[in-house]
Design a protein around this motif. Structure first.
Motif, PDB file in Angstrom:
ATOM      1  N   ILE A 105      -6.223 -42.760   1.439  1.00  0.00           N
ATOM      2  CA  ILE A 105      -5.436 -42.692   2.670  1.00  0.00           C
ATOM      3  C   ILE A 105      -3.938 -42.797   2.351  1.00  0.00           C
ATOM      4  O   ILE A 105      -3.111 -42.081   2.928  1.00  0.00           O
ATOM      5  CB  ILE A 105      -5.844 -43.810   3.644  1.00  0.00           C
ATOM      6  CG1 ILE A 105      -7.325 -43.670   4.035  1.00  0.00           C
ATOM      7  CG2 ILE A 105      -4.972 -43.800   4.880  1.00  0.00           C
ATOM      8  CD1 ILE A 105      -7.668 -42.368   4.723  1.00  0.00           C
TER       9      ILE A 105
ATOM     10  N   GLU B  10      -1.331 -39.891   3.539  1.00  0.00           N
ATOM     11  CA  GLU B  10      -0.490 -40.197   4.703  1.00  0.00           C
ATOM     12  C   GLU B  10       0.867 -40.717   4.238  1.00  0.00           C
ATOM     13  O   GLU B  10       1.021 -41.883   3.882  1.00  0.00           O
ATOM     14  CB  GLU B  10      -1.188 -41.227   5.594  1.00  0.00           C
ATOM     15  CG  GLU B  10      -0.383 -41.634   6.819  1.00  0.00           C
ATOM     16  CD  GLU B  10       0.049 -40.423   7.635  1.00  0.00           C
ATOM     17  OE1 GLU B  10       1.204 -39.972   7.438  1.00  0.00           O
ATOM     18  OE2 GLU B  10      -0.756 -39.933   8.456  1.00  0.00           O
TER      19      GLU B  10
ATOM     20  N   LEU C 117       0.406 -44.965   8.303  1.00  0.00           N
ATOM     21  CA  LEU C 117      -0.444 -45.537   7.251  1.00  0.00           C
ATOM     22  C   LEU C 117      -0.827 -46.971   7.588  1.00  0.00           C
ATOM     23  O   LEU C 117      -1.994 -47.361   7.475  1.00  0.00           O
ATOM     24  CB  LEU C 117       0.282 -45.487   5.905  1.00  0.00           C
ATOM     25  CG  LEU C 117      -0.421 -46.167   4.727  1.00  0.00           C
ATOM     26  CD1 LEU C 117      -1.758 -45.481   4.444  1.00  0.00           C
ATOM     27  CD2 LEU C 117       0.474 -46.148   3.493  1.00  0.00           C
TER      28      LEU C 117
ATOM     29  N   ILE D 163      -3.483 -47.136  10.255  1.00  0.00           N
ATOM     30  CA  ILE D 163      -4.833 -46.813   9.762  1.00  0.00           C
ATOM     31  C   ILE D 163      -5.428 -47.995   9.017  1.00  0.00           C
ATOM     32  O   ILE D 163      -6.549 -48.435   9.299  1.00  0.00           O
ATOM     33  CB  ILE D 163      -4.789 -45.582   8.829  1.00  0.00           C
ATOM     34  CG1 ILE D 163      -4.365 -44.326   9.592  1.00  0.00           C
ATOM     35  CG2 ILE D 163      -6.159 -45.363   8.177  1.00  0.00           C
ATOM     36  CD1 ILE D 163      -4.117 -43.125   8.702  1.00  0.00           C
TER      37      ILE D 163
ATOM     38  N   TYR E  42     -11.467 -48.894  10.661  1.00  0.00           N
ATOM     39  CA  TYR E  42     -11.272 -48.452   9.276  1.00  0.00           C
ATOM     40  C   TYR E  42     -11.798 -49.495   8.302  1.00  0.00           C
ATOM     41  O   TYR E  42     -12.434 -49.159   7.296  1.00  0.00           O
ATOM     42  CB  TYR E  42      -9.788 -48.190   8.999  1.00  0.00           C
ATOM     43  CG  TYR E  42      -9.511 -47.936   7.535  1.00  0.00           C
ATOM     44  CD1 TYR E  42      -9.808 -46.702   6.958  1.00  0.00           C
ATOM     45  CD2 TYR E  42      -9.009 -48.939   6.717  1.00  0.00           C
ATOM     46  CE1 TYR E  42      -9.597 -46.477   5.605  1.00  0.00           C
ATOM     47  CE2 TYR E  42      -8.796 -48.728   5.371  1.00  0.00           C
ATOM     48  CZ  TYR E  42      -9.086 -47.496   4.823  1.00  0.00           C
ATOM     49  OH  TYR E  42      -8.885 -47.283   3.483  1.00  0.00           O
TER      50      TYR E  42
ATOM     51  N   LEU F 210      -5.818 -41.205  12.295  1.00  0.00           N
ATOM     52  CA  LEU F 210      -6.283 -40.550  11.074  1.00  0.00           C
ATOM     53  C   LEU F 210      -6.062 -39.035  11.097  1.00  0.00           C
ATOM     54  O   LEU F 210      -6.253 -38.367  10.089  1.00  0.00           O
ATOM     55  CB  LEU F 210      -7.788 -40.829  10.901  1.00  0.00           C
ATOM     56  CG  LEU F 210      -8.425 -40.668   9.519  1.00  0.00           C
ATOM     57  CD1 LEU F 210      -7.827 -41.647   8.544  1.00  0.00           C
ATOM     58  CD2 LEU F 210      -9.931 -40.859   9.622  1.00  0.00           C
TER      59      LEU F 210
ATOM     60  N   VAL G 269      -4.368 -37.047   8.234  1.00  0.00           N
ATOM     61  CA  VAL G 269      -4.920 -36.974   6.875  1.00  0.00           C
ATOM     62  C   VAL G 269      -6.265 -36.245   6.839  1.00  0.00           C
ATOM     63  O   VAL G 269      -6.830 -36.054   5.761  1.00  0.00           O
ATOM     64  CB  VAL G 269      -5.089 -38.392   6.273  1.00  0.00           C
ATOM     65  CG1 VAL G 269      -3.786 -39.165   6.313  1.00  0.00           C
ATOM     66  CG2 VAL G 269      -6.181 -39.171   6.993  1.00  0.00           C
TER      67      VAL G 269
END
Length: 372
Positions: A105, A109, A115, A118, A124, A228, A231
């Motif tokens: 990730i 990102e 970021l 997330i 997550y 998200l 990404v």
């Protein structure tokens, strides 16, 4: 064909392969075999990385480490016995599913605020640790990273323990199906529209759940997948590249099993699936083969042969014990013959060892059965 020739055949089949993936059901010694195979290839001059998922410290100890890190660590050649010569390099790491997901990730990102959103989202955190399949997906992600970003001659991957070894092989397709499917598009929609798309009854269930637990699950899911969105394309592209890598000419699958009925049956099923999906199986290893037995003699004959050395009573006990082992040895021999016929592949056999593998010398002993 002798065991030595079979091992030599495996060494030839793996020559030039950049990725070697060891697959099989749990409890067959797959992690130890993977590490031994990596050591054996390093002893033959290759720069090898072994990626394992086994958190047990006994494997780290066998590699001369207090613990395995989540990034490749070179095994100190000074830890090898004087009579062991490693012409190449051996590197090892233990898979950390959460850390691997975080790294993916982070690379995909670039915006720090998105970021952070997330990585801090509770959905997550669950997806990257507890959800079924997270080990499989992180394993293939780490495999792709090592393949693309490092200059290892060979990467040996010990696949995650799973009730079904095919979970690993199906992971890219499952992930792509989700990323490109309608369910994700529902979550990417604005939260009000998401609720309407789910329907009134589902909305009521989520509403009750929120009142009881204090957690707006539908909202959390929607916020997570929207965060998200930046990404998803990159994640999908990487997943498709992994699917190609699993079928590339430089990738070899090695099936590891034991002589017991269920693991052997799983090995046959797994071989068929590899063939169906165009993945190259280049080796079959049957681990923990029993070799002690009566070797064609009767129990009475063995007892008589041993009496002069051990005395009548002890000779009878030893003969009885060997008769028990003979039952296992005959079962194991029958399993090897059946697997050889079904898979059209002569297995490499690793004998059942009386002691645990506690150091590099033990791994080298197994490696000699695999490749010499």
């Amino acid at each position: 064909m002798s065991g030595q020739n079979r091992a030599h055949d495996l060494a030839e089949r793996l020559a030039g392969k950049r990725v070697v993936i060891c697959v099989g059901s749990g409890g067959v010694g797959k992690t130890t075999v993977s590490a031994a195979l990596a050591l054996g290839l390093a002893m033959r001059g290759r720069r090898v990385a072994v990626v394992t998922i086994d958190p047990a410290n006994r494997l780290a100890a066998a590699l001369g480490l207090d613990k395995l890190s989540s990034e490749p660590h070179r095994i100190d050649p000074g830890l090898l016995a004087q009579d062991m010569r490693v012409a190449g390099e051996l590197w090892a790491m233990m898979l950390d599913a959460k850390r691997t997901f975080d790294q993916i990730i982070t690379r995909l990102e670039p915006d720090e605020e998105r970021l952070a959103a997330i990585l801090s989202n509770p959905v997550y955190r669950e997806l990257s640790t507890a959800v079924a399949g997270s080990h499989e997906m992180s394993a293939i992600a780490k495999l792709y990273e090592l393949y693309e970003e490092h200059d290892f001659d060979t990467i040996v991957l010990d696949t995650p323990p799973s009730r079904n070894a095919l979970d690993f092989l199906n992971a890219p397709n499952r992930l792509l199906g989700f990323l490109e499917g309608r369910a994700l598009q529902v979550f990417l929609a604005p939260s009000g529209l998401t609720a309407r798309l789910f329907g009134r009854s589902t909305g009521i269930v989520f509403g009750i759940f929120a009142r009881v637990t204090g957690i707006d699950m539908l909202g959390e899911l929607s916020r997570f997948f929207r965060s998200l969105s930046g990404v998803i394309d990159g994640f999908g592209a990487q997943t498709r590249a992994v699917a190609v890598l699993l079928r590339a000419p430089g990738t070899a699958f090695v099936i590891v099993t034991s002589p017991e009925l269920e693991p052997a049956r799983e090995a046959s099923f797994l071989a068929a699936r590899l063939d169906e999906t165009g993945m190259a199986r280049e080796g079959l290893i049957v681990n923990r083969i029993h070799t002690y037995g009566l070797h064609g003699h009767s129990r009475a004959q063995v007892s008589e042969l041993l009496t002069s050395e051990l005395g009548e009573r002890l000779a009878a006990r030893v003969a009885s014990n060997l008769a028990d082992f003979d039952t296992l040895a005959r079962r194991d021999a029958a399993t090897v013959t059946r697997l050889s016929d079904e898979l059209d592949h002569t297995p490499v056999q690793v004998p059942y060892l009386d002691e645990d593998i506690l150091d590099l010398a033990g791994l080298a002993r197994i490696a000699s059965h695999l490749l010499d």
